[in-house]
Design a protein around this motif. Sequence first.
Motif, PDB file in Angstrom:
ATOM      1  N   MET A 169       0.814  -1.193   0.000  1.00 16.01           N
ATOM      2  CA  MET A 169       0.000   0.000   0.000  1.00 16.01           C
ATOM      3  C   MET A 169       0.858   1.258   0.000  1.00 16.01           C
ATOM      4  SD  MET A 169      -3.517  -0.104   0.860  1.00 16.01           S
ATOM      5  CE  MET A 169      -4.636  -1.085   1.766  1.00 16.01           C
ATOM      6  N   ASN A 170       1.996   1.204  -0.603  1.00 18.46           N
ATOM      7  CA  ASN A 170       2.880   2.365  -0.655  1.00 18.46           C
ATOM      8  C   ASN A 170       2.344   3.466  -1.562  1.00 18.46           C
ATOM      9  OD1 ASN A 170       4.670   1.214   1.113  1.00 18.46           O
ATOM     10  ND2 ASN A 170       5.861   0.228  -0.519  1.00 18.46           N
ATOM     11  N   TRP A 171       1.410   3.122  -2.443  1.00 16.09           N
ATOM     12  CA  TRP A 171       0.898   4.111  -3.378  1.00 16.09           C
ATOM     13  C   TRP A 171      -0.008   5.126  -2.698  1.00 16.09           C
ATOM     14  CZ3 TRP A 171      -4.377   4.313  -3.717  1.00 16.09           C
ATOM     15  CH2 TRP A 171      -5.069   3.202  -3.245  1.00 16.09           C
ATOM     16  N   MET A 172      -0.534   4.789  -1.517  1.00 16.12           N
ATOM     17  CA  MET A 172      -1.440   5.712  -0.838  1.00 16.12           C
ATOM     18  C   MET A 172      -0.718   6.378   0.327  1.00 16.12           C
ATOM     19  SD  MET A 172      -5.217   4.955   0.467  1.00 16.12           S
ATOM     20  CE  MET A 172      -6.244   6.225   1.147  1.00 16.12           C
ATOM     21  N   ALA A 173      -0.954   7.648   0.478  1.00 17.09           N
ATOM     22  CA  ALA A 173      -0.311   8.398   1.554  1.00 17.09           C
ATOM     23  C   ALA A 173      -1.085   8.188   2.845  1.00 17.09           C
ATOM     24  CB  ALA A 173      -0.250   9.884   1.199  1.00 17.09           C
ATOM     25  N   TRP A 174      -0.758   7.121   3.570  1.00 16.12           N
ATOM     26  CA  TRP A 174      -1.437   6.839   4.833  1.00 16.12           C
ATOM     27  C   TRP A 174      -0.853   7.713   5.914  1.00 16.12           C
ATOM     28  CZ3 TRP A 174      -5.829   4.407   5.536  1.00 16.12           C
ATOM     29  CH2 TRP A 174      -6.264   3.513   4.566  1.00 16.12           C
ATOM     30  N   THR A 175      -1.646   8.640   6.366  1.00 19.74           N
ATOM     31  CA  THR A 175      -1.253   9.483   7.491  1.00 19.74           C
ATOM     32  C   THR A 175      -2.156   9.118   8.662  1.00 19.74           C
ATOM     33  OG1 THR A 175      -2.802  11.225   6.869  1.00 19.74           O
ATOM     34  CG2 THR A 175      -0.578  11.350   5.926  1.00 19.74           C
ATOM     35  N   TRP A 176      -1.813   9.598   9.851  1.00 23.26           N
ATOM     36  CA  TRP A 176      -2.659   9.312  11.010  1.00 23.26           C
ATOM     37  C   TRP A 176      -4.074   9.847  10.834  1.00 23.26           C
ATOM     38  CZ3 TRP A 176      -2.075   5.507  14.021  1.00 23.26           C
ATOM     39  CH2 TRP A 176      -0.816   5.024  14.302  1.00 23.26           C
ATOM     40  N   PRO A 177      -4.274  11.052  10.317  1.00 18.50           N
ATOM     41  CA  PRO A 177      -5.657  11.517  10.116  1.00 18.50           C
ATOM     42  C   PRO A 177      -6.436  10.638   9.127  1.00 18.50           C
ATOM     43  CG  PRO A 177      -4.181  13.385  10.104  1.00 18.50           C
ATOM     44  CD  PRO A 177      -3.313  12.161  10.106  1.00 18.50           C
ATOM     45  N   THR A 178      -5.772  10.177   8.067  1.00 19.97           N
ATOM     46  CA  THR A 178      -6.441   9.314   7.097  1.00 19.97           C
ATOM     47  C   THR A 178      -6.811   7.986   7.731  1.00 19.97           C
ATOM     48  OG1 THR A 178      -5.146  10.319   5.323  1.00 19.97           O
ATOM     49  CG2 THR A 178      -6.234   8.258   4.819  1.00 19.97           C
ATOM     50  N   ALA A 179      -5.870   7.387   8.433  1.00 21.60           N
ATOM     51  CA  ALA A 179      -6.139   6.107   9.102  1.00 21.60           C
ATOM     52  C   ALA A 179      -7.236   6.251  10.146  1.00 21.60           C
ATOM     53  CB  ALA A 179      -4.854   5.579   9.732  1.00 21.60           C
ATOM     54  N   THR A 180      -7.206   7.339  10.908  1.00 25.88           N
ATOM     55  CA  THR A 180      -8.230   7.576  11.922  1.00 25.88           C
ATOM     56  C   THR A 180      -9.606   7.701  11.287  1.00 25.88           C
ATOM     57  OG1 THR A 180      -6.604   8.709  13.303  1.00 25.88           O
ATOM     58  CG2 THR A 180      -8.920   9.115  13.808  1.00 25.88           C
ATOM     59  N   PHE A 181      -9.684   8.412  10.173  1.00 27.40           N
ATOM     60  CA  PHE A 181     -10.949   8.563   9.459  1.00 27.40           C
ATOM     61  C   PHE A 181     -11.528   7.199   9.080  1.00 27.40           C
ATOM     62  CE2 PHE A 181     -13.120   8.775   5.335  1.00 27.40           C
ATOM     63  CZ  PHE A 181     -14.192   9.579   5.676  1.00 27.40           C
ATOM     64  N   PHE A 182     -10.711   6.349   8.467  1.00 25.02           N
ATOM     65  CA  PHE A 182     -11.207   5.048   8.036  1.00 25.02           C
ATOM     66  C   PHE A 182     -11.527   4.131   9.213  1.00 25.02           C
ATOM     67  CE2 PHE A 182      -9.369   6.359   3.957  1.00 25.02           C
ATOM     68  CZ  PHE A 182     -10.456   6.074   3.133  1.00 25.02           C
ATOM     69  N   ILE A 183     -10.779   4.238  10.286  1.00 24.46           N
ATOM     70  CA  ILE A 183     -11.072   3.445  11.485  1.00 24.46           C
ATOM     71  C   ILE A 183     -12.412   3.876  12.085  1.00 24.46           C
ATOM     72  CG2 ILE A 183     -10.356   3.058  13.883  1.00 24.46           C
ATOM     73  CD1 ILE A 183      -7.433   3.085  12.809  1.00 24.46           C
ATOM     74  N   ILE A 184     -12.664   5.171  12.123  1.00 27.12           N
ATOM     75  CA  ILE A 184     -13.933   5.672  12.669  1.00 27.12           C
ATOM     76  C   ILE A 184     -15.107   5.231  11.790  1.00 27.12           C
ATOM     77  CG2 ILE A 184     -15.294   7.773  13.061  1.00 27.12           C
ATOM     78  CD1 ILE A 184     -12.688   9.048  14.121  1.00 27.12           C
ATOM     79  N   ILE A 185     -14.955   5.288  10.478  1.00 29.31           N
ATOM     80  CA  ILE A 185     -16.024   4.850   9.577  1.00 29.31           C
ATOM     81  C   ILE A 185     -16.288   3.359   9.765  1.00 29.31           C
ATOM     82  CG2 ILE A 185     -16.682   4.499   7.150  1.00 29.31           C
ATOM     83  CD1 ILE A 185     -16.939   7.388   8.030  1.00 29.31           C
ATOM     84  N   ALA A 186     -15.232   2.546   9.836  1.00 29.23           N
ATOM     85  CA  ALA A 186     -15.400   1.099  10.031  1.00 29.23           C
ATOM     86  C   ALA A 186     -16.054   0.800  11.375  1.00 29.23           C
ATOM     87  CB  ALA A 186     -14.046   0.401   9.931  1.00 29.23           C
ATOM     88  N   THR A 187     -15.631   1.503  12.426  1.00 31.93           N
ATOM     89  CA  THR A 187     -16.217   1.309  13.749  1.00 31.93           C
ATOM     90  C   THR A 187     -17.697   1.698  13.750  1.00 31.93           C
ATOM     91  OG1 THR A 187     -14.072   1.760  14.764  1.00 31.93           O
ATOM     92  CG2 THR A 187     -16.004   1.910  16.189  1.00 31.93           C
ATOM     93  N   THR A 188     -18.026   2.778  13.079  1.00 34.85           N
ATOM     94  CA  THR A 188     -19.422   3.210  12.987  1.00 34.85           C
ATOM     95  C   THR A 188     -20.276   2.145  12.301  1.00 34.85           C
ATOM     96  OG1 THR A 188     -18.744   5.525  12.876  1.00 34.85           O
ATOM     97  CG2 THR A 188     -20.968   5.012  12.106  1.00 34.85           C
ATOM     98  N   LEU A 189     -19.762   1.559  11.225  1.00 40.60           N
ATOM     99  CA  LEU A 189     -20.511   0.521  10.526  1.00 40.60           C
ATOM    100  C   LEU A 189     -20.696  -0.724  11.394  1.00 40.60           C
ATOM    101  CD1 LEU A 189     -18.986   0.845   6.951  1.00 40.60           C
ATOM    102  CD2 LEU A 189     -21.256   1.553   7.714  1.00 40.60           C
ATOM    103  N   VAL A 190     -19.669  -1.088  12.156  1.00 42.12           N
ATOM    104  CA  VAL A 190     -19.784  -2.234  13.062  1.00 42.12           C
ATOM    105  C   VAL A 190     -20.820  -1.952  14.149  1.00 42.12           C
ATOM    106  CG1 VAL A 190     -18.545  -3.578  14.816  1.00 42.12           C
ATOM    107  CG2 VAL A 190     -17.480  -3.145  12.609  1.00 42.12           C
ATOM    108  N   VAL A 191     -20.766  -0.767  14.742  1.00 42.96           N
ATOM    109  CA  VAL A 191     -21.725  -0.410  15.788  1.00 42.96           C
ATOM    110  C   VAL A 191     -23.149  -0.390  15.231  1.00 42.96           C
ATOM    111  CG1 VAL A 191     -22.495   1.489  17.290  1.00 42.96           C
ATOM    112  CG2 VAL A 191     -20.090   0.823  17.231  1.00 42.96           C
TER     113      VAL A 191
END
Length: 90
Positions: free
Chosen positions: A1-23
Amino acid sequence: MNWMAWTWPTATFFIIIATTLVVMTILAIKFPEREKVGILNIPTTRGDRLFITLLGSAFIHLGWLLMSDIQLWGALVVSAVYAFIVFRWV
């Protein structure tokens, strides 16, 4: 996944979206959904209101970026109020 610029804000965003869907899935299993007719005069479920909230929040943030040089924290507050309104009355 080197092609995507994974930063902490980006990772946090996707983690929050995934957590919301699970909840939301757990809530749908534990407390079955029933449709509600609100101010839009269409029947909506929790998932529909979540989708409307996410879509509206994206537009709020884009508009904030377009119209203002102020940090995005203000857009986050506006989006939270928007989410409350959607889940309460839509």
